[in-house]
Every structure is written in structure tokens, then in C-alpha cells.
Design an enzyme around this catalytic site. Structure first.
Site, PDB file in Angstrom:
ATOM      1  N   ASN A 206     119.409  35.219  35.789  1.00  0.00           N
ATOM      2  CA  ASN A 206     119.650  35.436  34.359  1.00  0.00           C
ATOM      3  C   ASN A 206     119.486  34.113  33.620  1.00  0.00           C
ATOM      4  O   ASN A 206     119.839  33.043  34.131  1.00  0.00           O
ATOM      5  CB  ASN A 206     121.018  36.091  34.090  1.00  0.00           C
ATOM      6  CG  ASN A 206     122.182  35.355  34.713  1.00  0.00           C
ATOM      7  OD1 ASN A 206     122.006  34.666  35.713  1.00  0.00           O
ATOM      8  ND2 ASN A 206     123.371  35.503  34.149  1.00  0.00           N
ATOM      9  N   ILE A 207     118.916  34.193  32.434  1.00  0.00           N
ATOM     10  CA  ILE A 207     118.660  32.994  31.624  1.00  0.00           C
ATOM     11  C   ILE A 207     119.248  33.249  30.240  1.00  0.00           C
ATOM     12  O   ILE A 207     118.722  34.059  29.474  1.00  0.00           O
ATOM     13  CB  ILE A 207     117.139  32.725  31.527  1.00  0.00           C
ATOM     14  CG1 ILE A 207     116.501  32.653  32.938  1.00  0.00           C
ATOM     15  CG2 ILE A 207     116.873  31.428  30.749  1.00  0.00           C
ATOM     16  CD1 ILE A 207     114.983  32.694  32.946  1.00  0.00           C
ATOM     17  N   GLU A 208     120.378  32.601  29.974  1.00  0.00           N
ATOM     18  CA  GLU A 208     121.080  32.859  28.703  1.00  0.00           C
ATOM     19  C   GLU A 208     120.538  31.969  27.583  1.00  0.00           C
ATOM     20  O   GLU A 208     119.720  31.072  27.830  1.00  0.00           O
ATOM     21  CB  GLU A 208     122.581  32.655  28.906  1.00  0.00           C
ATOM     22  CG  GLU A 208     123.113  33.669  29.913  1.00  0.00           C
ATOM     23  CD  GLU A 208     124.628  33.654  30.065  1.00  0.00           C
ATOM     24  OE1 GLU A 208     125.282  32.695  29.619  1.00  0.00           O
ATOM     25  OE2 GLU A 208     125.136  34.639  30.626  1.00  0.00           O
ATOM     26  N   CYS A 217     118.049  39.077  31.580  1.00  0.00           N
ATOM     27  CA  CYS A 217     118.739  39.367  32.839  1.00  0.00           C
ATOM     28  C   CYS A 217     117.875  38.972  34.039  1.00  0.00           C
ATOM     29  O   CYS A 217     116.646  38.898  33.947  1.00  0.00           O
ATOM     30  CB  CYS A 217     119.051  40.853  32.954  1.00  0.00           C
ATOM     31  SG  CYS A 217     120.225  41.462  31.747  1.00  0.00           S
ATOM     32  N   GLU A 219     117.119  40.704  36.703  1.00  0.00           N
ATOM     33  CA  GLU A 219     116.178  41.751  37.119  1.00  0.00           C
ATOM     34  C   GLU A 219     114.887  41.681  36.316  1.00  0.00           C
ATOM     35  O   GLU A 219     113.798  41.811  36.856  1.00  0.00           O
ATOM     36  CB  GLU A 219     116.791  43.150  36.899  1.00  0.00           C
ATOM     37  CG  GLU A 219     118.059  43.416  37.666  1.00  0.00           C
ATOM     38  CD  GLU A 219     119.301  43.020  36.881  1.00  0.00           C
ATOM     39  OE1 GLU A 219     119.316  41.934  36.275  1.00  0.00           O
ATOM     40  OE2 GLU A 219     120.261  43.795  36.874  1.00  0.00           O
ATOM     41  N   CYS A 249     121.969  46.490  33.950  1.00  0.00           N
ATOM     42  CA  CYS A 249     122.322  46.980  32.626  1.00  0.00           C
ATOM     43  C   CYS A 249     121.309  48.045  32.195  1.00  0.00           C
ATOM     44  O   CYS A 249     120.267  48.227  32.837  1.00  0.00           O
ATOM     45  CB  CYS A 249     122.334  45.827  31.616  1.00  0.00           C
ATOM     46  SG  CYS A 249     120.685  45.276  31.153  1.00  0.00           S
ATOM     47  N   CYS A 252     117.683  46.870  31.720  1.00  0.00           N
ATOM     48  CA  CYS A 252     116.973  46.605  32.984  1.00  0.00           C
ATOM     49  C   CYS A 252     116.614  47.907  33.693  1.00  0.00           C
ATOM     50  O   CYS A 252     115.551  48.012  34.313  1.00  0.00           O
ATOM     51  CB  CYS A 252     117.800  45.708  33.894  1.00  0.00           C
ATOM     52  SG  CYS A 252     117.826  44.000  33.285  1.00  0.00           S
TER      53      CYS A 252
HETATM   54  N1  THU Z   1     123.140  40.165  33.535  1.00  0.00           N
HETATM   55  C1  THU Z   1     122.081  40.260  34.406  1.00  0.00           C
HETATM   56  O1  THU Z   1     121.451  39.249  34.734  1.00  0.00           O
HETATM   57  N2  THU Z   1     121.754  41.489  34.902  1.00  0.00           N
HETATM   58  C2  THU Z   1     122.368  42.665  34.526  1.00  0.00           C
HETATM   59  O2  THU Z   1     121.824  43.737  34.739  1.00  0.00           O
HETATM   60  C3  THU Z   1     123.669  42.575  33.869  1.00  0.00           C
HETATM   61  C4  THU Z   1     123.883  41.321  33.081  1.00  0.00           C
HETATM   62  C5  THU Z   1     123.474  38.839  33.008  1.00  0.00           C
HETATM   63  C6  THU Z   1     123.149  38.699  31.565  1.00  0.00           C
HETATM   64  C7  THU Z   1     124.118  37.637  31.141  1.00  0.00           C
HETATM   65  O3  THU Z   1     123.538  36.363  31.382  1.00  0.00           O
HETATM   66  C8  THU Z   1     125.290  37.780  32.065  1.00  0.00           C
HETATM   67  O4  THU Z   1     124.846  38.623  33.123  1.00  0.00           O
HETATM   68  C9  THU Z   1     126.521  38.408  31.415  1.00  0.00           C
HETATM   69  O5  THU Z   1     126.190  39.549  30.749  1.00  0.00           O
END
Ligand code: THU
Length: 299
Positions: A206-208, A217, A219, A249, A252
Site C-alpha cells: 500500500n502506498i499512502e 492499496c 492489491e 477493500c 480492490c
Molecule cells: N489497504 C490495502 O492496502 N488493501 C486493502 O484492501 C485494504 C486497505 C491499505 C490502504 C491504506 O494504506 C491502509 O490499508 C489503511 O486503510
């Protein structure tokens, strides 16, 4: 039927590899439906030697991963399995039929194993199967021939028990990707490893973003890496997090549904594991493979 590989190593021996390669030879020949005994010679060498062979015999002055020189001429239209008479005619004094020579570059195999995220043993098995099918007449000059050759390779690797990346391996790759998670806002680290139909693995984290909505996300990072490299068919995805089950989520699920509506989703966290098929996570899916977009292009 007997199928044998006469192995010649330049120097390094991979433990257990010879056993795998003999098993692969048997399964390739079986998959092709050959009943008589056959053998091939396989030399495992380095980049310099394979380059010299490529230059001297094919006028191509560069190293490559694998070369094959068939001893019996066959074509993709009529592969060796369809020529039993030829096989009988070509038998030598040992009673077996020589299929030809295979040369593999060990350093290349090593690099490709890393690139595809699987073991060196699997890459060696794949290259050997690929070369053996060339020796039996298969080729990949056009899409149709390529598809037939891939299907035969997969079948033989599957029968030899070498085909698939295991769930454990996929989870381990997702965990490795999780280390690169950029999540300074949520501190929720996620990793993903996406397995393509042809056995390649694409990883992502995941890259915020300070503008939260721009977050991607794990995935989708893995999925977009794969699609942007021309890979669009997938069989499984492993998703890992540290403390709780990282079920994908909604976005995804939808993104995966576009390419792989039947994908198997494996989640792993803190030593636990669970799995589900995408249609159970996304019932009544909307996407090109469900026919819901068939109205496009119509009057
Ligand atoms: N996140 C994912 O990488 N995959 C998901 O399907 C659920 C959420 C990440 C996004 C965000 O960086 C962190 O989890 C919290 O939501």
C-alpha cells in the site's frame, strides 16, 4: 516408454535438480503421447559458452537463457507425438531415439527465477520443458502455436508437481512486499503477491498519500504492475497484514474482478490464514467477464 536427460554440468550442481529434470523429461514425453523410449542431452553452462554456441550455430552473437537443437525434424502442425513411425525409424543402437541437444545458461536461469519470484529449481524445470517441447516440434512464432506450447509446458510441469507456486511461497512474497509499505498515516502495512496464469508473481504494497484519497492499496499496486507489463490473467492473490485479516477493500475487489473474476484470495496475518474465491467476496459482479458490459458498442 523411458525418457532420459543426459546431463552435463559445467561446474555447479543444484541439489535435487537432476531428479526434477528427469521427472520433467518423463512428463513432457508422456504429455506428448510418445510411447517409445527417447533421450536428450542437456548441458548446463554459463553466459559466455551459450553465447559462443548461439554465435557459431545461429549467427546470433549474444547470450540467451536456453537453446535447443532438434535431431528429428517436426513442425507445430505435426509434432513428434503424431509421428510414431519416425520415432521407430530414428532409434539408435540403444533402442531409444535421440531428440536433440539442449543448452541452458545457469546465470540466466538464476536471474529469471528472481525476476519471476520462484525457485531456481522451478526455472530450470521450466526451461528444460520449454526446450524439450521445441525438440518435439513445438514453436512460438505465432499466437496460436505459442498458446499450444504454453499449455503443454504447464501440463507437463503440473504432472511433475513443479508447476505451481505454493501458497506458502506466495504469502512469503507478499510479506516481503509488505516491508516496503508506505503507510505513515494509518500505520497499517499491507503486502500483496499476485500469481499469473503463466506462473509469474507480481508484488505490491500500500502506498499512502498526504491527500488521503490518493492512497493506493497493495492489491492494486500488484495488479497494475502486472497489467502494465502485459500480464492480465491471474489465478491467486496473497494479501498480508500484521495484526488483522486484510480482506481486500471494495475497490480492490472490483479491480480484480475486471481481469480475474474467479481468482482465489488468500489472506494472512500474524500466523493466521484464510481464503475465499472472489465471487464470494463480490457477488453479482459487474465486469467484462460477467457480460454486464455487453451493451457497449451496441446501438
Ligand atoms: N489497504 C490495502 O492496502 N488493501 C486493502 O484492501 C485494504 C486497505 C491499505 C490502504 C491504506 O494504506 C491502509 O490499508 C489503511 O486503510
Amino acid at each position: 516408454m523411458k525418457a532420459k536427460i543426459e546431463l552435463e554440468w559445467d561446474d555447479e550442481v543444484i541439489p535435487g535438480a537432476e531428479e526434477d529434470l528427469q521427472r520433467i523429461a518423463i512428463e513432457c514425453v508422456k504429455a506428448e503421447g510418445i510411447k517409445s523410449s527417447v533421450y536428450a542431452q542437456l548441458r548446463i553452462t554459463d553466459d559466455e559458452s551459450i553465447r559462443a554456441i548461439n554465435r557459431d550455430y545461429r549467427m546470433i552473437d549474444r547470450a540467451t537463457d536456453v537453446l535447443s537443437f532438434p535431431a528429428i525434424s517436426c513442425t507445430p502442425e505435426k509434432t513428434l507425438g503424431q509421428c510414431p513411425k519416425k520415432l521407430l525409424r530414428e532409434r539408435d543402437e540403444t533402442g531409444a531415439c535421440f531428440l536433440g541437444d539442449i543448452i541452458i545458461s545457469l546465470p540466466r536461469a538464476r536471474e529469471q527465477a528472481q525476476e519471476y519470484g520462484h525457485s531456481l529449481k522451478r526455472e530450470m524445470a521450466y526451461l528444460t520443458a520449454h526446450a524439450l517441447f521445441h525438440l518435439m516440434g513445438y514453436d512460438h512464432m505465432n499466437e496460436q502455436d505459442k498458446e499450444r506450447m504454453r499449455a503443454m509446458e504447464e501440463k507437463a510441469l503440473g504432472m511433475a508437481g513443479i508447476a505451481r507456486v505454493t501458497d506458502d511461497e506466495l504469502i512469503a512474497l507478499a510479506e516481503k512486499a509488505m516491508q516496503f509499505s508506505y503507510s505513515p498515516y494509518s500505520h497499517f502495512k499491507v503486502g500483496a503477491a499476485l500469481l499469473s496464469k503463466d506462473g509469474r508473481v507480481f508484488t505490491g504494497c500500500n502506498i499512502e498519500n498526504g491527500s488521503y484519497g490518493a492512497t493506493n492499496c497493495a492489491e492494486r499496486t500488484a495488479l497494475f504492475k502486472a497489467v502494465s507489463e502485459g500480464v492480465t490473467e491471474f489465478t491467486a492473490i496473497a494479501i498480508t497484514a500484521e495484526k488483522s485479516a486484510p480482506w481486500p477493500c471494495g475497490i480492490c475487489r472490483q479491480a480484480l474482478n475486471e481481469f480475474a473474476p474467479d481468482i482465489r484470495v488468500i489472506v494472512s496475518w500474524d500466523g493466521n490464514r484464510d481464503e475465499a474465491m472472489l465471487p464470494d467476496l463480490l457477488p453479482h459482479g459487474f465486469g467484462p467477464k460477467q457480460g454486464t458490459l455487453d451493451f457497449l458498442g451496441k446501438e
